[in-house]
Scaffold this motif. Structure first.
Motif, PDB file in Angstrom:
ATOM      1  N   LYS A 210       0.712  -1.089   0.049  1.00 24.86           N
ATOM      2  CA  LYS A 210       0.022  -0.152   0.041  1.00 24.86           C
ATOM      3  C   LYS A 210       0.882   1.269  -0.075  1.00 24.86           C
ATOM      4  O   LYS A 210       0.737   2.220  -0.727  1.00 24.86           O
ATOM      5  CB  LYS A 210      -1.094  -0.060   1.305  1.00 24.86           C
ATOM      6  CG  LYS A 210      -1.909   1.151   1.350  1.00 24.86           C
ATOM      7  CD  LYS A 210      -2.694   1.216   2.701  1.00 24.86           C
ATOM      8  CE  LYS A 210      -3.526   2.416   2.693  1.00 24.86           C
ATOM      9  NZ  LYS A 210      -4.279   2.518   3.951  1.00 24.86           N
ATOM     10  N   VAL A 211       1.909   1.322   0.795  1.00 28.08           N
ATOM     11  CA  VAL A 211       2.822   2.416   0.776  1.00 28.08           C
ATOM     12  C   VAL A 211       3.455   2.631  -0.147  1.00 28.08           C
ATOM     13  O   VAL A 211       3.712   3.416  -0.968  1.00 28.08           O
ATOM     14  CB  VAL A 211       3.895   2.311   2.199  1.00 28.08           C
ATOM     15  CG1 VAL A 211       4.812   3.410   2.095  1.00 28.08           C
ATOM     16  CG2 VAL A 211       2.981   2.209   3.448  1.00 28.08           C
ATOM     17  N   ALA A 212       4.075   1.550  -0.790  1.00 26.52           N
ATOM     18  CA  ALA A 212       4.922   1.469  -2.255  1.00 26.52           C
ATOM     19  C   ALA A 212       3.682   1.980  -3.362  1.00 26.52           C
ATOM     20  O   ALA A 212       4.194   2.928  -4.311  1.00 26.52           O
ATOM     21  CB  ALA A 212       5.242   0.167  -2.654  1.00 26.52           C
ATOM     22  N   ARG A 213       2.749   1.825  -3.290  1.00 28.03           N
ATOM     23  CA  ARG A 213       1.679   1.995  -4.427  1.00 28.03           C
ATOM     24  C   ARG A 213       1.259   3.592  -4.148  1.00 28.03           C
ATOM     25  O   ARG A 213       1.560   4.369  -5.078  1.00 28.03           O
ATOM     26  CB  ARG A 213       0.498   1.428  -4.530  1.00 28.03           C
ATOM     27  CG  ARG A 213      -0.487   1.365  -5.463  1.00 28.03           C
ATOM     28  CD  ARG A 213      -1.671   0.704  -5.575  1.00 28.03           C
ATOM     29  NE  ARG A 213      -1.173  -0.702  -5.745  1.00 28.03           N
ATOM     30  CZ  ARG A 213      -1.572  -1.656  -4.795  1.00 28.03           C
ATOM     31  NH1 ARG A 213      -2.028  -1.568  -3.765  1.00 28.03           N
ATOM     32  NH2 ARG A 213      -1.155  -2.910  -5.073  1.00 28.03           N
ATOM     33  N   GLU A 214       1.236   4.053  -2.887  1.00 30.89           N
ATOM     34  CA  GLU A 214       1.022   5.556  -2.670  1.00 30.89           C
ATOM     35  C   GLU A 214       2.277   6.378  -3.011  1.00 30.89           C
ATOM     36  O   GLU A 214       1.896   7.427  -3.725  1.00 30.89           O
ATOM     37  CB  GLU A 214       0.835   5.614  -1.155  1.00 30.89           C
ATOM     38  CG  GLU A 214      -0.581   5.190  -0.580  1.00 30.89           C
ATOM     39  CD  GLU A 214      -0.735   5.411   0.785  1.00 30.89           C
ATOM     40  OE1 GLU A 214       0.137   5.767   1.473  1.00 30.89           O
ATOM     41  OE2 GLU A 214      -1.860   5.009   1.175  1.00 30.89           O
ATOM     42  N   LEU A 215       3.423   5.808  -2.898  1.00 33.76           N
ATOM     43  CA  LEU A 215       4.468   6.761  -3.432  1.00 33.76           C
ATOM     44  C   LEU A 215       4.558   6.482  -4.730  1.00 33.76           C
ATOM     45  O   LEU A 215       5.181   7.659  -5.133  1.00 33.76           O
ATOM     46  CB  LEU A 215       5.744   5.989  -2.743  1.00 33.76           C
ATOM     47  CG  LEU A 215       6.018   6.229  -1.023  1.00 33.76           C
ATOM     48  CD1 LEU A 215       7.020   5.285  -0.525  1.00 33.76           C
ATOM     49  CD2 LEU A 215       6.173   7.781  -0.768  1.00 33.76           C
ATOM     50  N   LYS A 216       4.372   5.539  -5.433  1.00 31.51           N
ATOM     51  CA  LYS A 216       4.778   5.547  -6.909  1.00 31.51           C
ATOM     52  C   LYS A 216       3.641   6.492  -7.664  1.00 31.51           C
ATOM     53  O   LYS A 216       4.096   7.017  -8.682  1.00 31.51           O
ATOM     54  CB  LYS A 216       4.433   4.046  -7.317  1.00 31.51           C
ATOM     55  CG  LYS A 216       4.347   3.735  -8.865  1.00 31.51           C
ATOM     56  CD  LYS A 216       3.942   2.497  -9.309  1.00 31.51           C
ATOM     57  CE  LYS A 216       4.254   2.241 -10.679  1.00 31.51           C
ATOM     58  NZ  LYS A 216       3.967   0.790 -11.102  1.00 31.51           N
ATOM     59  N   TYR A 217       2.379   6.458  -7.215  1.00 36.34           N
ATOM     60  CA  TYR A 217       1.441   7.229  -7.802  1.00 36.34           C
ATOM     61  C   TYR A 217       1.274   8.812  -7.160  1.00 36.34           C
ATOM     62  O   TYR A 217       0.483   9.444  -7.542  1.00 36.34           O
ATOM     63  CB  TYR A 217       0.211   6.681  -7.874  1.00 36.34           C
ATOM     64  CG  TYR A 217       0.240   5.762  -8.635  1.00 36.34           C
ATOM     65  CD1 TYR A 217       0.420   5.548 -10.180  1.00 36.34           C
ATOM     66  CD2 TYR A 217       0.006   4.091  -8.079  1.00 36.34           C
ATOM     67  CE1 TYR A 217       0.481   4.164 -10.873  1.00 36.34           C
ATOM     68  CE2 TYR A 217       0.352   3.132  -8.934  1.00 36.34           C
ATOM     69  CZ  TYR A 217       0.339   3.307 -10.448  1.00 36.34           C
ATOM     70  OH  TYR A 217       0.508   1.866 -10.982  1.00 36.34           O
TER      71      TYR A 217
END
Length: 64
Positions: free
Chosen positions: A12-19
């Motif tokens: 979830k954190v990685a996805r938030e940072l990516k987008y």
């Protein structure tokens, strides 16, 4: 058993940072790129005297 929950949080954190795309402050970017930075040190970090300091290490390695 907690590994699934931990992995889900990391995903979830990685996805938030990516987008994540913050607002770009173009005025600040233009100021930074147009004016030369006067804080940059132009002289070398190392002086010619630093070569003399290495002699002690060279002598130590010969003693082995």
């Amino acid at each position: 058993m907690g590994r699934g929950r931990q992995k889900a949080k990391h995903t979830k954190v990685a996805r938030e940072l990516k987008y994540y795309s913050p607002e770009t402050n173009y005025a600040a970017l233009e100021r930074e790129l147009s004016h030369p930075n006067t804080d940059v040190v132009t002289e070398s970090r190392y002086s010619a005297d630093d070569d003399d300091d290495d002699q002690g290490y060279a002598n130590w390695s010969d003693e082995r």
